[in-house]
Each structure stands twice: as structure tokens, then as C-alpha cells.
Design a protein around this motif. Structure first.
Motif, PDB file in Angstrom:
ATOM      1  N   VAL A 140       3.445  -6.643  -5.057  1.00 24.58           N
ATOM      2  CA  VAL A 140       4.685  -7.214  -5.596  1.00 24.58           C
ATOM      3  C   VAL A 140       5.735  -6.115  -5.747  1.00 24.58           C
ATOM      4  O   VAL A 140       6.908  -6.291  -5.403  1.00 24.58           O
ATOM      5  CB  VAL A 140       4.419  -7.907  -6.949  1.00 24.58           C
ATOM      6  CG1 VAL A 140       5.727  -8.398  -7.558  1.00 24.58           C
ATOM      7  CG2 VAL A 140       3.437  -9.057  -6.774  1.00 24.58           C
ATOM      8  N   LYS A 141       5.301  -4.971  -6.256  1.00 27.11           N
ATOM      9  CA  LYS A 141       6.212  -3.838  -6.424  1.00 27.11           C
ATOM     10  C   LYS A 141       6.799  -3.406  -5.092  1.00 27.11           C
ATOM     11  O   LYS A 141       8.010  -3.140  -4.981  1.00 27.11           O
ATOM     12  CB  LYS A 141       5.460  -2.673  -7.084  1.00 27.11           C
ATOM     13  CG  LYS A 141       6.315  -1.460  -7.383  1.00 27.11           C
ATOM     14  CD  LYS A 141       5.484  -0.379  -8.069  1.00 27.11           C
ATOM     15  CE  LYS A 141       6.325   0.850  -8.369  1.00 27.11           C
ATOM     16  NZ  LYS A 141       5.505   1.918  -9.020  1.00 27.11           N
ATOM     17  N   ARG A 142       5.972  -3.352  -4.065  1.00 29.83           N
ATOM     18  CA  ARG A 142       6.455  -2.966  -2.734  1.00 29.83           C
ATOM     19  C   ARG A 142       7.476  -3.971  -2.199  1.00 29.83           C
ATOM     20  O   ARG A 142       8.371  -3.604  -1.446  1.00 29.83           O
ATOM     21  CB  ARG A 142       5.285  -2.869  -1.760  1.00 29.83           C
ATOM     22  CG  ARG A 142       4.343  -1.707  -2.002  1.00 29.83           C
ATOM     23  CD  ARG A 142       3.221  -1.707  -0.978  1.00 29.83           C
ATOM     24  NE  ARG A 142       2.270  -0.635  -1.186  1.00 29.83           N
ATOM     25  CZ  ARG A 142       1.226  -0.387  -0.382  1.00 29.83           C
ATOM     26  NH1 ARG A 142       1.031  -1.159   0.680  1.00 29.83           N
ATOM     27  NH2 ARG A 142       0.414   0.608  -0.646  1.00 29.83           N
TER      28      ARG A 142
ATOM     29  N   GLU B 256      -1.068 -10.138  -2.983  1.00 31.06           N
ATOM     30  CA  GLU B 256      -1.875  -9.208  -2.193  1.00 31.06           C
ATOM     31  C   GLU B 256      -3.361  -9.370  -2.491  1.00 31.06           C
ATOM     32  O   GLU B 256      -4.217  -8.882  -1.742  1.00 31.06           O
ATOM     33  CB  GLU B 256      -1.447  -7.765  -2.463  1.00 31.06           C
ATOM     34  CG  GLU B 256      -1.637  -7.271  -3.869  1.00 31.06           C
ATOM     35  CD  GLU B 256      -0.425  -7.498  -4.773  1.00 31.06           C
ATOM     36  OE1 GLU B 256      -0.299  -6.766  -5.768  1.00 31.06           O
ATOM     37  OE2 GLU B 256       0.380  -8.408  -4.479  1.00 31.06           O
ATOM     38  N   THR B 257      -3.686 -10.073  -3.582  1.00 32.83           N
ATOM     39  CA  THR B 257      -5.077 -10.413  -3.896  1.00 32.83           C
ATOM     40  C   THR B 257      -5.743 -11.115  -2.723  1.00 32.83           C
ATOM     41  O   THR B 257      -6.944 -10.939  -2.469  1.00 32.83           O
ATOM     42  CB  THR B 257      -5.115 -11.336  -5.136  1.00 32.83           C
ATOM     43  OG1 THR B 257      -4.480 -10.672  -6.227  1.00 32.83           O
ATOM     44  CG2 THR B 257      -6.532 -11.705  -5.523  1.00 32.83           C
ATOM     45  N   LEU B 258      -4.986 -11.932  -2.002  1.00 39.82           N
ATOM     46  CA  LEU B 258      -5.550 -12.741  -0.924  1.00 39.82           C
ATOM     47  C   LEU B 258      -6.229 -11.894   0.137  1.00 39.82           C
ATOM     48  O   LEU B 258      -7.256 -12.297   0.692  1.00 39.82           O
ATOM     49  CB  LEU B 258      -4.446 -13.597  -0.293  1.00 39.82           C
ATOM     50  CG  LEU B 258      -4.834 -14.431   0.931  1.00 39.82           C
ATOM     51  CD1 LEU B 258      -5.958 -15.401   0.608  1.00 39.82           C
ATOM     52  CD2 LEU B 258      -3.621 -15.180   1.479  1.00 39.82           C
TER      53      LEU B 258
ATOM     54  N   THR C 164       2.284  -2.815   3.932  1.00 33.84           N
ATOM     55  CA  THR C 164       2.012  -4.206   3.580  1.00 33.84           C
ATOM     56  C   THR C 164       2.530  -4.484   2.176  1.00 33.84           C
ATOM     57  O   THR C 164       2.639  -3.592   1.336  1.00 33.84           O
ATOM     58  CB  THR C 164       0.512  -4.513   3.653  1.00 33.84           C
ATOM     59  OG1 THR C 164      -0.189  -3.662   2.734  1.00 33.84           O
ATOM     60  CG2 THR C 164      -0.011  -4.295   5.064  1.00 33.84           C
ATOM     61  N   THR C 165       2.838  -5.755   1.922  1.00 32.62           N
ATOM     62  CA  THR C 165       3.316  -6.186   0.610  1.00 32.62           C
ATOM     63  C   THR C 165       2.635  -7.499   0.256  1.00 32.62           C
ATOM     64  O   THR C 165       1.829  -8.034   1.022  1.00 32.62           O
ATOM     65  CB  THR C 165       4.843  -6.401   0.614  1.00 32.62           C
ATOM     66  OG1 THR C 165       5.142  -7.598   1.367  1.00 32.62           O
ATOM     67  CG2 THR C 165       5.582  -5.221   1.226  1.00 32.62           C
ATOM     68  N   SER C 166       3.012  -8.032  -0.889  1.00 34.48           N
ATOM     69  CA  SER C 166       2.474  -9.340  -1.286  1.00 34.48           C
ATOM     70  C   SER C 166       2.969 -10.446  -0.360  1.00 34.48           C
ATOM     71  O   SER C 166       2.343 -11.496  -0.257  1.00 34.48           O
ATOM     72  CB  SER C 166       2.893  -9.651  -2.730  1.00 34.48           C
ATOM     73  OG  SER C 166       4.306  -9.642  -2.857  1.00 34.48           O
ATOM     74  N   MET C 167       4.088 -10.227   0.338  1.00 37.71           N
ATOM     75  CA  MET C 167       4.667 -11.251   1.191  1.00 37.71           C
ATOM     76  C   MET C 167       4.325 -11.069   2.664  1.00 37.71           C
ATOM     77  O   MET C 167       4.816 -11.815   3.514  1.00 37.71           O
ATOM     78  CB  MET C 167       6.184 -11.284   1.021  1.00 37.71           C
ATOM     79  CG  MET C 167       6.648 -11.873  -0.295  1.00 37.71           C
ATOM     80  SD  MET C 167       6.242 -13.631  -0.489  1.00 37.71           S
ATOM     81  CE  MET C 167       4.830 -13.524  -1.592  1.00 37.71           C
ATOM     82  N   SER C 168       3.464 -10.125   2.985  1.00 34.58           N
ATOM     83  CA  SER C 168       3.020  -9.936   4.374  1.00 34.58           C
ATOM     84  C   SER C 168       1.540 -10.224   4.556  1.00 34.58           C
ATOM     85  O   SER C 168       1.006 -10.091   5.656  1.00 34.58           O
ATOM     86  CB  SER C 168       3.316  -8.505   4.834  1.00 34.58           C
ATOM     87  OG  SER C 168       2.512  -7.573   4.127  1.00 34.58           O
ATOM     88  N   VAL C 169       0.886 -10.642   3.479  1.00 31.06           N
ATOM     89  CA  VAL C 169      -0.573 -10.676   3.479  1.00 31.06           C
ATOM     90  C   VAL C 169      -1.143 -11.659   4.500  1.00 31.06           C
ATOM     91  O   VAL C 169      -2.139 -11.364   5.168  1.00 31.06           O
ATOM     92  CB  VAL C 169      -1.098 -10.968   2.049  1.00 31.06           C
ATOM     93  CG1 VAL C 169      -0.611 -12.311   1.533  1.00 31.06           C
ATOM     94  CG2 VAL C 169      -2.604 -10.893   1.992  1.00 31.06           C
TER      95      VAL C 169
END
Length: 313
Positions: free
Chosen positions: A54-56, A128-130, A165-170
């Protein structure tokens, strides 16, 4: 890795105590307390205390505090699982090193839980947990098994990751690396994702239903079709799929998001599928929550999944 104590598990006790009036805090066992006896349908719970993804992405951080908050919200919910059944708490994976290293550690723990014939429940953490969730399922079932990911989220998570990678690229990361993964995205925001992301979803063969298309009949039909395309299925719930009125405590609150009953229905339909092995709930952000609304809703929906999974053993 942090061992889980009972400090986050407490609540009401109804007297006289019987199996029929137990609550989560009375049935959960920290893993080191559990003796391995005869097989009993079991849920293995693991927390992922991380919001580096999320921070990234420059989102609102705070999701690292979610595993403890969701445990507290689960504690007082009545335990209405079939008897016999068990709930084990394996503690938390802490993001103390790189995001990538932490995701690998989560994958190892998910693998460990599944290898013991338990259903895995992961309390994130950002989206990013996924990826760590996926790594554990893949390791458990081998390279040739077709994995289906049901993603209940307002965003496709198919952003590019040229720098990191970020939370939105997982989801793109998973699909780029693994030809034996298929994805069904439920609750996609029609005006939350760009045209490029919709085109990318089409190119990757991602099946999806937008937030204004969730009619019961179509959901059941698409779920049945999706289940037939995969050998095992994992579910990811990103809490920012819910409208901000119900889930204010997330990284990016949703306007015109789903209502809780809609998400509950998706989870009920999904957990009736016999090949579901794991579930992760992501993007609860206690730092920005109001009256613990998001935490309590995440706990309620996680409970729905647990009860469903324990019926499929």
C-alpha cells in the motif's frame, strides 16, 4: 514471525458453558497449545502484518494493524461450526524485511496449514497479501494444478510494476508468472478502473462482474462456470469493495461500493464450492476506521467463510 498469544482473544462467557454457547475466544487455540490427534475439520488462521505494498502505491497505510483488530472483532462472535471442529491461530507474519521476503514467508505458512489438511484463513494486511496467499496454495498443489482466484475487489490489481510490485499490481504479477491461474473478479468498480485496466483484464482472460451487475442468477451461473475451470480455488476479499458508508477504514474508500449483504451472498455462493481451500481478507485499516465498523464487518464476513468451509470437509 510472531507467535500469537490469547491477548487479542477475549469476550463474553455465557454460563453454564456448553458447546452450544461458545464464542470464538473460547474455542481458538494458539498453535503451540494444540496436540495433533485424530483428524478434525480445522481452520488454520494466520495474520500478515504488512502494508508495504500500500505504501509503495502511495495509499493510506495502517493495514499492518488489521490482524489484531480482526481477531478482537471475531472474539465475541458465537462459534456455530459443526461439531467436532477446531480453530488454530498460527500467529502473524511481520513485514520486518522486504515485502517480497515477507510474502514468501506467508506462502510457507499457508503451505504448512494446507499440508496439515486444514483450510487456511489469512488476515491481511494490504492487498499484497494475495501474492503470499497464492504462493502457499501453489506450493501445496504443485505446478500443474489449475488454481482459480476469486477476487472480491473494486480494482483489478493489474497495474504495471516496472519499478517494484505494489498492492495494485498483485494480480498482474501472479498472472504473468503462472499460466495455470484463472481469475474471476467480483464487484469491479466501473469507474474505479481505467479503460487500460479493463482492456488488460480482457487480454489476461479475467472474468469479471461489475458492482452494478451482481444479480443472483448471473453470479451463480458465472461461479459455477468458473469453478469448472479450476482444480482448487482460493478467495480474496479486499474490503475496499464495500461502500465507504460500511467500510471507511480502508486504504482507498469506495464511493458506490457494494453493500455488506451483497458481499455476504458472494461468499456464501463461493464457499459452497467443494474445491475452495483458502481465504484472505485484505485492506482493513484500523488507523482510519470509525467506530470499528470496518474491523467488525471484516470479522463478520470472515466468520461466514469459516462456517462455509467447515461444512465442505
Amino acid at each position: 514471525m510472531a507467535n500469537q498469544s490469547k491477548e487479542n482473544w477475549y469476550g463474553r462467557i455465557d454460563l453454564p458453558t456448553t458447546f452450544d454457547n461458545l464464542r470464538y475466544h473460547q474455542v481458538v487455540a494458539c498453535h503451540e497449545e494444540v496436540s495433533e490427534l485424530a483428524f478434525v475439520p480445522t481452520i488454520g488462521l494466520i495474520g500478515f502484518s504488512c502494508d508495504e505494498g500500500v505504501k509503495r502505491y502511495q495509499g493510506r497505510v495502517g493495514a499492518a494493524e488489521a490482524p489484531a483488530a480482526i481477531r478482537r472483532a471475531l472474539s465475541n462472535i458465537p462459534w456455530r461450526a459443526p461439531q467436532p471442529s477446531k480453530l488454530k491461530d498460527y500467529g502473524n507474519i511481520l513485514c520486518e524485511e522486504s515485502l517480497e521476503t515477507s510474502q514468501k514467508k506467508l506462502g510457507e505458512k499457508v503451505y504448512h496449514i494446507l499440508r496439515h489438511k486444514e483450510r487456511a484463513i489469512i488476515l491481511g494486511g494490504g492487498h499484497e497479501t494475495l501474492y503470499g496467499h497464492y504462493l502457499g496454495v501453489r506450493k501445496m498443489y504443485g505446478a500443474d494444478v489449475k488454481i482459480g482466484i476469486l477476487s472480491i475487489a473494486s480494482r483489478f490489481s493489474l497495474h504495471s510494476y516496472d519499478q517494484h510490485t505494489t498492492s495494485m499490481s498483485v494480480m498482474k504479477q501472479i498472472l504473468d508468472e503462472d499460466d495455470h491461474v484463472t481469475c474471476f473478479a467480483c464487484g469491479i468498480g466501473r469507474y474505479t478502473n481505467t479503460n487500460e485496466l479493463f482492456q488488460r483484464a480482457e487480454a489476461y482472460g479475467v472474468a469479471y462482474l461489475c458492482e452494478d451487475e451482481l444479480a443472483r442468477g448471473e453470479l451463480q451461473m458465472m461461479m459455477d462456470e468458473f469453478t469448472q475451470t479450476c482444480d482448487v480455488m482460493m478467495i480474496s476479499l479486499c474490503m475496499d469493495v464495500l461502500d465507504v458508508a460500511y467500510a471507511p477504514g480502508v486504504s482507498i474508500p469506495a464511493v458506490c461500493g457494494l453493500e455488506p449483504k451483497q458481499v455476504r451472498e458472494i461468499l456464501q455462493v463461493a464457499t459452497r464450492q467443494p474445491n475452495v481451500v483458502s481465504f484472505s481478507v485484505c485492506e482493513v485499516n484500523p488507523v482510519h476506521d470509525q467506530d470499528h465498523r470496518t474491523e467488525k464487518l471484516a470479522a463478520h464476513l470472515t466468520n461466514i467463510v469459516m462456517m462455509g468451509l467447515l461444512q465442505t470437509f
